[in-house]
Structures are given as C-alpha cells and as structure tokens.
Design an enzyme around this catalytic site. Sequence first.
Site, PDB file in Angstrom:
ATOM      1  N   GLU A  95       0.850  -1.198   0.000  1.00 47.92           N
ATOM      2  CA  GLU A  95       0.000   0.000   0.000  1.00 47.92           C
ATOM      3  C   GLU A  95       0.882   1.244   0.000  1.00 47.92           C
ATOM      4  O   GLU A  95       1.998   1.216   0.518  1.00 47.92           O
ATOM      5  CB  GLU A  95      -0.869   0.035   1.266  1.00 47.92           C
ATOM      6  CG  GLU A  95      -2.214  -0.626   1.129  1.00 47.92           C
ATOM      7  CD  GLU A  95      -3.219   0.227   0.347  1.00 47.92           C
ATOM      8  OE1 GLU A  95      -2.803   1.105  -0.424  1.00 47.92           O
ATOM      9  OE2 GLU A  95      -4.410  -0.025   0.497  1.00 47.92           O
ATOM     10  N   ASP A  96       0.361   2.322  -0.540  1.00 49.61           N
ATOM     11  CA  ASP A  96       1.058   3.605  -0.403  1.00 49.61           C
ATOM     12  C   ASP A  96       0.771   4.223   0.958  1.00 49.61           C
ATOM     13  O   ASP A  96       1.653   4.782   1.596  1.00 49.61           O
ATOM     14  CB  ASP A  96       0.673   4.575  -1.534  1.00 49.61           C
ATOM     15  CG  ASP A  96      -0.833   4.729  -1.669  1.00 49.61           C
ATOM     16  OD1 ASP A  96      -1.563   3.765  -1.376  1.00 49.61           O
ATOM     17  OD2 ASP A  96      -1.292   5.817  -2.058  1.00 49.61           O
ATOM     18  N   ASP A 100      -4.695   4.637   6.129  1.00 53.06           N
ATOM     19  CA  ASP A 100      -5.272   5.808   6.778  1.00 53.06           C
ATOM     20  C   ASP A 100      -6.316   5.314   7.795  1.00 53.06           C
ATOM     21  O   ASP A 100      -5.960   4.933   8.914  1.00 53.06           O
ATOM     22  CB  ASP A 100      -5.886   6.652   5.646  1.00 53.06           C
ATOM     23  CG  ASP A 100      -6.243   8.054   6.042  1.00 53.06           C
ATOM     24  OD1 ASP A 100      -6.695   8.264   7.172  1.00 53.06           O
ATOM     25  OD2 ASP A 100      -6.111   8.981   5.216  1.00 53.06           O
ATOM     26  N   PHE A 140      -3.142  16.190   4.610  1.00 54.46           N
ATOM     27  CA  PHE A 140      -3.453  15.516   3.344  1.00 54.46           C
ATOM     28  C   PHE A 140      -2.191  15.447   2.497  1.00 54.46           C
ATOM     29  O   PHE A 140      -1.665  16.467   2.065  1.00 54.46           O
ATOM     30  CB  PHE A 140      -4.573  16.230   2.577  1.00 54.46           C
ATOM     31  CG  PHE A 140      -5.158  15.326   1.540  1.00 54.46           C
ATOM     32  CD1 PHE A 140      -6.160  14.423   1.887  1.00 54.46           C
ATOM     33  CD2 PHE A 140      -4.674  15.323   0.237  1.00 54.46           C
ATOM     34  CE1 PHE A 140      -6.671  13.543   0.937  1.00 54.46           C
ATOM     35  CE2 PHE A 140      -5.188  14.449  -0.711  1.00 54.46           C
ATOM     36  CZ  PHE A 140      -6.183  13.560  -0.357  1.00 54.46           C
ATOM     37  N   ARG A 162       0.054  12.525  -8.473  1.00 53.00           N
ATOM     38  CA  ARG A 162       0.690  11.200  -8.307  1.00 53.00           C
ATOM     39  C   ARG A 162       2.121  11.212  -8.833  1.00 53.00           C
ATOM     40  O   ARG A 162       2.963  10.446  -8.384  1.00 53.00           O
ATOM     41  CB  ARG A 162      -0.095  10.115  -9.065  1.00 53.00           C
ATOM     42  CG  ARG A 162      -1.476   9.828  -8.525  1.00 53.00           C
ATOM     43  CD  ARG A 162      -2.009   8.543  -9.146  1.00 53.00           C
ATOM     44  NE  ARG A 162      -3.451   8.404  -9.032  1.00 53.00           N
ATOM     45  CZ  ARG A 162      -4.090   7.896  -7.983  1.00 53.00           C
ATOM     46  NH1 ARG A 162      -3.408   7.521  -6.931  1.00 53.00           N
ATOM     47  NH2 ARG A 162      -5.398   7.780  -7.976  1.00 53.00           N
TER      48      ARG A 162
HETATM   49  C1  PRP Z   1      -5.866   5.258  -0.874  1.00 49.16           C
HETATM   50  C2  PRP Z   1      -4.630   4.445  -0.620  1.00 49.16           C
HETATM   51  C3  PRP Z   1      -5.135   3.266   0.159  1.00 49.16           C
HETATM   52  C4  PRP Z   1      -6.348   3.841   0.876  1.00 49.16           C
HETATM   53  C5  PRP Z   1      -6.018   4.037   2.315  1.00 49.16           C
HETATM   54  O1  PRP Z   1      -6.494   4.728  -1.986  1.00 49.16           O
HETATM   55  O2  PRP Z   1      -4.012   4.046  -1.831  1.00 49.16           O
HETATM   56  O3  PRP Z   1      -5.518   2.201  -0.678  1.00 49.16           O
HETATM   57  O4  PRP Z   1      -6.653   5.097   0.284  1.00 49.16           O
HETATM   58  O5  PRP Z   1      -7.080   4.635   3.009  1.00 49.16           O
HETATM   59  P1  PRP Z   1      -7.880   3.909   4.150  1.00 49.16           P
HETATM   60  O6  PRP Z   1      -6.916   3.231   5.071  1.00 49.16           O
HETATM   61  O7  PRP Z   1      -8.595   5.062   4.820  1.00 49.16           O
HETATM   62  O8  PRP Z   1      -8.840   2.951   3.537  1.00 49.16           O
HETATM   63  P2  PRP Z   1      -7.641   5.487  -2.790  1.00 49.16           P
HETATM   64  O9  PRP Z   1      -8.961   4.876  -2.449  1.00 49.16           O
HETATM   65  O10 PRP Z   1      -7.501   6.961  -2.586  1.00 49.16           O
HETATM   66  O11 PRP Z   1      -7.393   5.100  -4.275  1.00 49.16           O
HETATM   67  P3  PRP Z   1      -6.055   5.232  -5.143  1.00 49.16           P
HETATM   68  O12 PRP Z   1      -5.070   4.245  -4.548  1.00 49.16           O
HETATM   69  O13 PRP Z   1      -6.497   4.851  -6.508  1.00 49.16           O
HETATM   70  O14 PRP Z   1      -5.564   6.653  -5.036  1.00 49.16           O
END
Ligand code: PRP
Length: 179
Positions: free
Chosen positions: A96-97, A100, A151, A164
């Site tokens: 994961e990146d 949250d 953010f 990105r």
């Molecule tokens: C982001 C990130 C994680 C997730 C984390 O994805 O890449 O997958 O949010 O947040 P959480 O712990 O609150 O669930 P996002 O849904 O923004 O999609 P993306 O990866 O396509 O940007």
Amino acid sequence: MDVPEVLLDADRIARRVRELGAEISADYSETGLVVIGVLKGSFIFLADLVREITAPVIVDFVSMSSYGSSTCSSGIVRVTKDPDVDVEGKHVLIVEDIVDTGWTLKMSCLAENLQAGGAASVRVCTLLDKPCRRKVDVHLDYVGFEAPNEFVVGYGLDFDGLYRNLPYIGVLNCEYQED
Ligand code: PRP
C-alpha cells in the site's frame, strides 16, 4: 494547481525504500514472495520497492477504491480487480502507499481472501502509516514512515487524480475533512 509543501523528499524516500527492500529481501530470501500492489496509489512505491528486493519476486496488482474524489474516506470499498496470480503455497506481501482509516484493507478482506486462496503467509507493507486516523485495526508488518494528520500527495498519492507524479511526498494545503 497548488504546489504541495515538501514532507519527504525523493532522497529520503529512496533511502527508506532501500532499507525496506533489504529487510524484505532477508525475510523472504529462502521462500521468494508475491508482491500484490493496491492500485492505484501504490504503483510508484511498488516499482521502486521491487527493484530493491533481491529475493525471487512475482508482481501482481489488485484494484479497489475507497475515497472517490474527496479528501474524506467514505468507508465504502469497491474491489475492481482481483489478483491474477494463484497464491496457493506462496508468501504474499500486500503493498500500500498509505494506510489511513484502515477501511480499504479491512473492508476488502484482501488478506483473508488470500489466506483462503491457500497463501502460505500474508503480510502488509505500507510506505505511509497514518495511525491518528485509524478507524479499524489493521496489522502492518513493514512501514516506511508515520504520516502526520495532513493531506499528503505525491509519489503515487493523489488528490482528485492529480499529483501522483510528484517525485516527493508533500502536504496539500486544502480543507482536510475529519471523519
Ligand atoms: C488510498 C490508498 C489506500 C487507501 C487508504 O487509496 O491508496 O488504498 O486510500 O485509506 P484507508 O486506510 O482510509 O482505507 P484510494 O482509495 O484513494 O485510491 P487510489 O489508490 O487509486 O488513489
């Protein structure tokens, strides 16, 4: 478009990614691993991380979405692409990146589904961990950095699809909605 303030510059990220790669390489040197990146945010971190891994590695992706175009997590997770690799008997590392609220990993049941598919082990690696925002408990095995309650964008992380491509991780000066 606002220019985000630098939080983690490219050199600092690269150094930490090298450390994570070394740790993961040591842990999986005997077994190899399947790295499963959660699209889209993980794509840059994953690309750099796998090049720091010396153990045999297979790369795959899953896709899910939890935020839509908002800065505020909805707690709703849509799985739009399952892994292609048969994980039976394989050691899997979810990448994961950012973690949250934890909803994405929890609500998707990704780790549970991989275990049900016969994975020998399932671990999670995230570049950023934002524990102050956690809503559900998620176990993280490898963490790059703890993120502040801001953010963050860049190095794969977006705001409304943008930023990105930034080579660094920055803080976006926007209205950040608390859950
Ligand atoms: C982001 C990130 C994680 C997730 C984390 O994805 O890449 O997958 O949010 O947040 P959480 O712990 O609150 O669930 P996002 O849904 O923004 O999609 P993306 O990866 O396509 O940007």
